[in-house]
Design an enzyme around this catalytic site. Structure first.
Site, PDB file in Angstrom:
ATOM      1  CG  ASN A 187      -0.522   0.497   2.472  1.00 48.53           C
ATOM      2  OD1 ASN A 187      -0.126   1.595   2.505  1.00 48.53           O
ATOM      3  ND2 ASN A 187      -0.297  -0.431   3.324  1.00 48.53           N
ATOM      4  CB  SER A 188       1.893   3.393  -1.978  1.00 47.45           C
ATOM      5  OG  SER A 188       2.419   4.627  -2.655  1.00 47.45           O
ATOM      6  N   GLY A 240       0.855   7.544   1.023  1.00 45.58           N
ATOM      7  CA  GLY A 240       1.543   9.036   1.307  1.00 45.58           C
ATOM      8  C   GLY A 240       1.052   9.554   2.671  1.00 45.58           C
ATOM      9  CB  CYS A 281       4.140   6.405   7.354  1.00 47.31           C
ATOM     10  SG  CYS A 281       3.345   5.785   6.003  1.00 47.31           S
ATOM     11  CB  ILE A 340       5.742  -4.224  12.708  1.00 46.23           C
ATOM     12  CG1 ILE A 340       4.998  -5.336  11.746  1.00 46.23           C
ATOM     13  CG2 ILE A 340       6.493  -4.707  13.757  1.00 46.23           C
ATOM     14  CD1 ILE A 340       6.292  -5.912  10.851  1.00 46.23           C
ATOM     15  N   GLY A 370       0.041  -7.736   5.268  1.00 47.74           N
ATOM     16  CA  GLY A 370      -0.858  -8.803   5.088  1.00 47.74           C
ATOM     17  C   GLY A 370      -0.200 -10.108   5.587  1.00 47.74           C
ATOM     18  CB  THR A 393      -3.721  -6.894   4.867  1.00 44.99           C
ATOM     19  OG1 THR A 393      -2.920  -5.844   4.830  1.00 44.99           O
ATOM     20  CG2 THR A 393      -4.059  -7.526   3.516  1.00 44.99           C
TER      21      THR A 393
HETATM   22  C1  FMN Z   1      -4.869   0.404   3.137  1.00 41.88           C
HETATM   23  C2  FMN Z   1      -4.132   0.663   4.426  1.00 41.88           C
HETATM   24  C3  FMN Z   1      -3.664   2.018   5.026  1.00 41.88           C
HETATM   25  C4  FMN Z   1      -2.773   1.996   5.983  1.00 41.88           C
HETATM   26  N1  FMN Z   1      -2.866   3.343   6.485  1.00 41.88           N
HETATM   27  C5  FMN Z   1      -1.905   3.438   7.685  1.00 41.88           C
HETATM   28  C6  FMN Z   1      -1.842   4.731   8.467  1.00 41.88           C
HETATM   29  O1  FMN Z   1      -2.448   5.696   8.010  1.00 41.88           O
HETATM   30  N2  FMN Z   1      -1.182   4.785   9.356  1.00 41.88           N
HETATM   31  C7  FMN Z   1      -0.604   3.730   9.907  1.00 41.88           C
HETATM   32  O2  FMN Z   1       0.188   3.932  10.952  1.00 41.88           O
HETATM   33  N3  FMN Z   1      -0.343   2.592   9.332  1.00 41.88           N
HETATM   34  C8  FMN Z   1      -1.278   2.487   8.374  1.00 41.88           C
HETATM   35  N4  FMN Z   1      -1.164   1.137   7.743  1.00 41.88           N
HETATM   36  C9  FMN Z   1      -0.434  -0.057   8.331  1.00 41.88           C
HETATM   37  C10 FMN Z   1      -1.271  -0.897   9.019  1.00 41.88           C
HETATM   38  O3  FMN Z   1      -1.888  -0.226  10.445  1.00 41.88           O
HETATM   39  C11 FMN Z   1      -0.456  -2.106   9.675  1.00 41.88           C
HETATM   40  O4  FMN Z   1       0.552  -1.689  10.181  1.00 41.88           O
HETATM   41  C12 FMN Z   1       0.045  -2.830   8.621  1.00 41.88           C
HETATM   42  O5  FMN Z   1      -0.812  -2.821   7.249  1.00 41.88           O
HETATM   43  C13 FMN Z   1       0.344  -4.365   8.933  1.00 41.88           C
HETATM   44  O6  FMN Z   1      -1.001  -4.938   9.485  1.00 41.88           O
HETATM   45  P1  FMN Z   1      -1.709  -5.989   8.247  1.00 41.88           P
HETATM   46  O7  FMN Z   1      -0.674  -7.007   7.980  1.00 41.88           O
HETATM   47  O8  FMN Z   1      -2.686  -6.475   9.209  1.00 41.88           O
HETATM   48  O9  FMN Z   1      -2.231  -5.113   7.019  1.00 41.88           O
HETATM   49  C14 FMN Z   1      -2.116   0.936   6.534  1.00 41.88           C
HETATM   50  C15 FMN Z   1      -2.305  -0.332   6.002  1.00 41.88           C
HETATM   51  C16 FMN Z   1      -3.375  -0.584   4.937  1.00 41.88           C
HETATM   52  C17 FMN Z   1      -3.493  -1.841   4.546  1.00 41.88           C
END
Ligand code: FMN
Length: 365
Positions: free
Chosen positions: A126-127, A129, A194, A258, A286, A340
């Site tokens: 994911n990207s 910004g 981030c 993390i 994910g 995710t």
């Molecule tokens: C669509 C999306 C947007 C994200 N936006 C942020 C964010 O704004 N701030 C943040 O600290 N982490 C953000 N993350 C990271 C998640 O909080 C999480 O740390 C990371 O995705 C790992 O967890 P997961 O494997 O369950 O996705 C985002 C993740 C995703 C998938």
């Protein structure tokens, strides 16, 4: 084949913000809760939540609250409006094994042309910004989000500071946290991690002194009636984790780990898969990052065990299925969150609760 995600990765951040969540099912009936636990002093019905990410606004918070997630984190906000990178913001990374650090030294393919066969197969990049609405918009919306929660549910607001010409980074963290406080948030997460931003705010957690200094100021300016959570990224070295925990724990209530792990993302033709400068490397999240998150969580648990003050640990990163939940608890997480996984399976919290209810396990266990 799995149903499409309710956060539509083919659509832009703005479309998901305005029109999501994209769900056509029926929310489940709440599972009776026989036990409650305290999350930073507040009663919650379970240990399951959503980290900063897919919960773009109060509509998303209200939806996932109805689906049984009890700790809901409002996607990171700033002290000013900041646009998202253009679409695509998310791509599948069809890599059929979990990542180890060596895997991240070569480019990975990111694509929308993939149909995951199971929830375990879902790793994405994911990207965004770190986009943010203006404070006038998000502050009003945070108040709305709080009203949509049921007893036993809590809202965390994730904030980040931005280095600007007229303000230093620490002052902007304080300013943003105060705005969140004014909007009613008393659980505030500071995002030190981030990978998708170019400024200094991106990888603060890798500098224990700078992280400690910002948290010290936040604690001083916010007082003790706010709980502060520090969100960090992957750290391999337990010594580095200890240094970070030593420098920050006096000012903290919890650590969330993390965030996404950085990789170089190319398309099948070998070119950068995400359009625009500064996006050649992007965050992976994910199923694929689970071993990295479990390792980090385990080391943080050891480091916080040595502190005088109790620090709560929130485990994040690859919680895609019901079976993943106990692995995070065993690694030392007090609470477990999915971004995710919850985008593809909004029933994830319900299914974890159901499994524990049917097996007569405490849902808090
Ligand atoms: C669509 C999306 C947007 C994200 N936006 C942020 C964010 O704004 N701030 C943040 O600290 N982490 C953000 N993350 C990271 C998640 O909080 C999480 O740390 C990371 O995705 C790992 O967890 P997961 O494997 O369950 O996705 C985002 C993740 C995703 C998938």
């Amino acid at each position: 084949m799995l149903p499409p995600p309710i956060y539509d990765i083919r659509k832009s951040y703005d479309e998901n913000y305005q029109f999501g969540p994209f769900f056509s099912g029926i929310p489940p009936k709440p599972i009776p809760s026989t036990q409650h636990t305290l999350f930073l002093g507040k009663t919650v019905s379970s240990r399951i939540g959503i980290p900063a990410g897919p919960l773009l606004n109060s509509r998303w918070i209200g939806f996932y609250a109805r689906m049984g997630f009890d700790i809901l984190t409002y996607k990171t906000v700033r002290s000013h409006y900041h646009p998202s990178y253009p679409n695509p913001n998310c791509l599948y990374v069809p890599y059929h094994k979990s990542f180890d650090l060596d895997d991240l030294t070569h480019p990975l393919i990111g694509t929308l042309a993939y149909n995951p066969g199971s929830l375990n197969d879902i790793t994405i990049t994911n990207s965004f910004g770190m986009p943010s609405q203006s404070p006038a918009v998000w502050m009003e919306d945070v108040q709305k989000a709080r009203e949509l929660l049921s007893p036993g549910q809590v809202l965390v607001v994730s904030i980040v500071g931005t280095q600007q010409d007229d303000t230093d980074l620490a002052s902007d963290f304080v300013r943003t946290a105060k705005l969140a406080r004014e909007a009613g948030a008393d659980l505030i997460e500071v995002n030190f991690s981030c990978p998708n931003v170019k400024g200094k705010e991106g990888q603060l957690y890798q500098n224990p002194d700078a992280s400690g200094a910002i948290l010290k100021r936040l604690r001083k300016e916010l007082g003790s009636d706010v709980s502060l959570i520090m969100k960090i990224g992957f750290i391999e070295d337990p010594v580095q984790i200890s240094a970070l925990v030593d420098q920050t724990s006096p000012f903290l209530d919890a650590i969330s780990a993390i965030n996404t792990v950085t990789g170089q993302i190319i398309n099948p033709e070998g070119h950068p898969a995400l359009p625009g400068p500064g996006r050649e490397r992007a965050g992976l999240c994910g199923g694929g990052i689970k071993p990295l998150s479990l390792r980090t969580i385990h080391s943080i648990r050891t480091a916080i065990g040595k502190q005088r003050k109790p620090i709560t640990l929130i485990g994040v990163g690859g919680f895609n299925t019901v079976e993943d939940y106990p692995e995070f608890r065993d690694a030392g997480a007090d609470f477990v969150m999915s971004a995710t996984g919850a985008m593809w399976d909004p029933f994830l919290a319900y299914h974890v609760k159901q499994r524990r209810f049917l097996q007569d396990l405490p849902e808090n266990g």
